[in-house]
Enzyme design. Structure first.
Site, PDB file in Angstrom:
ATOM      1  N   ASN A 404      -2.679   4.042  -2.523  1.00  0.00           N
ATOM      2  CA  ASN A 404      -2.521   2.936  -3.467  1.00  0.00           C
ATOM      3  C   ASN A 404      -1.928   1.711  -2.778  1.00  0.00           C
ATOM      4  O   ASN A 404      -2.637   0.739  -2.502  1.00  0.00           O
ATOM      5  CB  ASN A 404      -1.657   3.375  -4.648  1.00  0.00           C
ATOM      6  CG  ASN A 404      -1.529   2.291  -5.711  1.00  0.00           C
ATOM      7  OD1 ASN A 404      -2.037   1.196  -5.555  1.00  0.00           O
ATOM      8  ND2 ASN A 404      -0.841   2.599  -6.783  1.00  0.00           N
ATOM      9  N   ASP A 405      -0.634   1.778  -2.466  1.00  0.00           N
ATOM     10  CA  ASP A 405       0.031   0.600  -1.910  1.00  0.00           C
ATOM     11  C   ASP A 405      -0.610   0.094  -0.613  1.00  0.00           C
ATOM     12  O   ASP A 405      -0.610  -1.105  -0.356  1.00  0.00           O
ATOM     13  CB  ASP A 405       1.503   0.916  -1.641  1.00  0.00           C
ATOM     14  CG  ASP A 405       2.277   1.080  -2.938  1.00  0.00           C
ATOM     15  OD1 ASP A 405       1.886   0.449  -3.930  1.00  0.00           O
ATOM     16  OD2 ASP A 405       3.255   1.835  -2.949  1.00  0.00           O
ATOM     17  N   VAL A 406      -1.172   1.001   0.166  1.00  0.00           N
ATOM     18  CA  VAL A 406      -1.745   0.587   1.447  1.00  0.00           C
ATOM     19  C   VAL A 406      -3.049  -0.191   1.265  1.00  0.00           C
ATOM     20  O   VAL A 406      -3.645  -0.639   2.228  1.00  0.00           O
ATOM     21  CB  VAL A 406      -1.981   1.784   2.391  1.00  0.00           C
ATOM     22  CG1 VAL A 406      -0.663   2.460   2.715  1.00  0.00           C
ATOM     23  CG2 VAL A 406      -2.961   2.785   1.804  1.00  0.00           C
ATOM     24  N   THR A 407      -3.504  -0.336  -0.008  1.00  0.00           N
ATOM     25  CA  THR A 407      -4.717  -1.119  -0.270  1.00  0.00           C
ATOM     26  C   THR A 407      -4.398  -2.340  -1.122  1.00  0.00           C
ATOM     27  O   THR A 407      -5.298  -2.964  -1.657  1.00  0.00           O
ATOM     28  CB  THR A 407      -5.751  -0.277  -1.045  1.00  0.00           C
ATOM     29  OG1 THR A 407      -5.220   0.018  -2.347  1.00  0.00           O
ATOM     30  CG2 THR A 407      -6.053   1.027  -0.336  1.00  0.00           C
TER      31      THR A 407
END
Lengths: 478, 95
Positions: A404-407
């Site tokens: 999630n956060d890495v995108t």
């Protein structure tokens, strides 16, 4: 460093035969080659063998020069430990690798403590007594530091293990005034080591107890998603503990290894911090997840599109190029095998399939790579962030599963975002984003909403990662 | 060996470690942690010395306990690294 020049040439170690010292040097060099081998998967297995030979040489040399008298007891001890280690290594699930590594770190830490205490109780055997029957001052400082680092490694790794294994909540536990408490304890340990070096041998025990305590205190406020940094840091500590013991024993193999492992863990911590755009200090200070999610959860009712597995299968089948982005959610639902099946079916249909890995995806460095390797994904289809990020613009589909956060584009655009500045995978540049996620309610560990969910080219696939992938594979079949 | 000689080895080894570890491919960072775990159990050398020594029974038993712990790590660490590395395969060339 005056205590040094006073080191007389007495004791077992100073008298270690030249061949033994050479043998330790050889095993140190073999350990360097073991790490060198990991520069590519082809050479890695030979490297691992070098490591084993190095360890064998070190153990045999020590036994021949010291322990022949107790060979039976020692053989039994090695057999017991070896059997446990081997069986665990064969049985452990690849998804449980972070816990296993944390558990192994705790053992190195505890072993260092035990060796340190043994040296303190029987200094003569370690050749660290001076002519007046006292332990050398320098050796006392080395011993004090060795057991302190060992104890911190032990108790910190136990907490990390409990958090990773789910025995303890991954949420940060925040004690009031913890920074002052922790700094106070750390300073206390250093002061005690310094005094212990000069006199008052009883302080040894105080150093030990305080160090066990600080290990717990340091790790409990750190949240689950910061674990890659913690595991790397403890890796580093286990190395420094071995190095400190190596100084006490004047053993080249231990010193070289300690330095290698210490720098390895430090570099991994640095890489992980950089991949999250956070400073090492802020990770260690802890409490990241808690503070972020405690803030106002600005949930908007923005429209988003939901797709079914069949929709996804249709889109994937008609794509020319698909980039799969796995994250911790894939590990949790053990979806890697099904994911590889999906990739295989797509490749048969003539679709180009690649995998994109963010450095902090998962709970330890390289976690995703191991899981994909376990599922038989060839490693030359798996790419690191900087090597693949430019390709999303040419991809028809970005398939995000459990990440999630890495995108999150906010990392590039929104200066107020807690993840601003973190390098991210630019999945939104693909023609279509298929985003597998358990539900719309949850946000990533940083507690921030992800704009990708609401983009026109995004289709949300809500459900368990493994089940959803399974259904997509079925959908691809007809 | 005097302290300075040992310190020299240590400092140089830190530099070697720095360059060697940066050359490790990120895909192998998990095996890297597992293998560094195994080799840091070279602390077994200290455990063996303690276990062999006469004079203090307590130190001897602590030494033996440390030998057990370090052995778990050595065998476990190398075995699990071997297991992981065996999984990394290249794409099969289609003939």
């Amino acid at each position: 460093m005056e205590h040094v020049s006073s080191t007389p040439v007495v004791g077992h170690l100073a008298a270690a035969p030249a061949w033994a010292m050479l043998a330790y040097l050889v095993s140190g060099v073999l350990f360097i080659l073991a790490l060198r081998g990991l520069s590519s998967p082809e050479s890695s297995r030979a490297g691992n063998r070098f490591g084993m030979i190095g360890m064998l040489i070190a153990v045999i040399t020590t036994i021949v020069t010291h322990s022949l008298a107790n060979i039976a007891e020692i053989g039994i001890a090695i057999a017991i430990g070896g059997a446990i280690g081997y069986i665990v290594a064969q049985r452990i699930a690849m998804t449980a690798m972070p816990q296993l590594v944390a558990a192994f770190h705790s053992l190195v830490g505890l072993a260092a403590v035990l060796v340190g205490v043994a040296a303190y109780l029987n200094p003569e055997a370690f050749g660290i007594l001076d002519t007046t029957g006292q332990i050398f001052k320098g050796s006392r400082i080395e011993l004090g530091l060795g057991v302190a680092i060992g104890a911190i490694t032990f108790s910190g790794s136990v907490i990390a293990f409990l958090k990773l294994n789910g025995n303890m909540s991954g949420a940060p536990i925040l004690l009031p005034g913890r920074h002052i408490l922790n700094l106070g304890v750390l300073a206390g340990i250093l002061v005690l080591v310094a005094i212990f070096g000069r006199e008052t041998p009883e302080l040894f025990w105080a150093i030990l107890i305080l160090s066990f305590a600080i290990g717990f205190l340091l790790i409990i406020p750190i949240g689950g998603a910061d674990m890659p940094v913690v595991v790397s840091m403890l890796n580093s500590y286990s190395g420094w503990a071995a190095a400190a013991m190596g100084f006490t024993l004047q053993n080249t193999a231990m010193i070289i290894t300690g330095a290698l492992v210490g720098s390895s863990g430090a570099i991994l911590s640095y890489i992980m911090c950089k991949a999250m755009n956070r400073s090492f200090i802020s990770v260690i200070a802890g409490g990241f997840g808690a503070e972020a999610s405690a803030g106002p959860a600005a949930k908007t009712d923005r429209p988003w599109k939901r797709g079914s597995a069949d929709d996804a299968a249709f889109i994937l089948k008609n794509a020319e190029k698909v980039i799969i982005v796995p994250g911790y959610g894939m590990a949790v639902s053990q979806a890697q095998h099904t994911l590889r099946e999906m990739g295989d079916v797509l490749k048969k249909e003539g679709v180009e399939v690649k995998y994109a890995i963010h450095p902090v995806a998962g709970r330890m460095p390289g976690h995703m790579n191991v899981l994909l390797a376990e599922a038989n994904v060839p490693y030359d289809e798996v790419f690191e962030l900087e090597d693949i990020n430019s390709e999303f613009a040419q991809a028809d589909v970005a398939f995000v599963i459990g990440a999630n956060d890495v995108t999150n584009p906010a990392a590039q655009t929104d200066k107020s975002s807690p993840i601003y500045g973190m390098p991210v995978l630019e999945v939104w540049k693909a023609k279509t984003v298929l985003f597998v996620k358990r539900s719309m309610g949850g946000v990533g560990y940083a507690g921030v909403d992800n704009d990708v969910f609401y983009m026109d080219n995004t289709m949300m696939l809500l459900g368990d990662a493994k089940k959803m992938t399974d259904e997509i594979v079925k959908g691809l079949a007809h | 060996m005097d302290f300075i000689a040992i310190l020299s080895i240590f400092v140089l080894a830190c530099f070697v470690g720095y360059y060697v570890v940066w050359s490790v491919t990120p895909a192998l960072h998990t095996p890297l942690m597992a293998v560094t775990n195994a080799i840091s159990s070279v602390i077994i050398v200290g455990a063996l010395i303690a276990a062999a020594a006469s004079g203090s029974p307590a130190a001897k038993w602590l030494g033996l306990a440390a030998v057990v712990l370090a052995s778990v790590n050595i065998f476990g660490g190398f075995a699990v690294t071997e297991r992981m590395l065996a999984m990394y395969k290249k794409k099969e060339k289609k003939g």
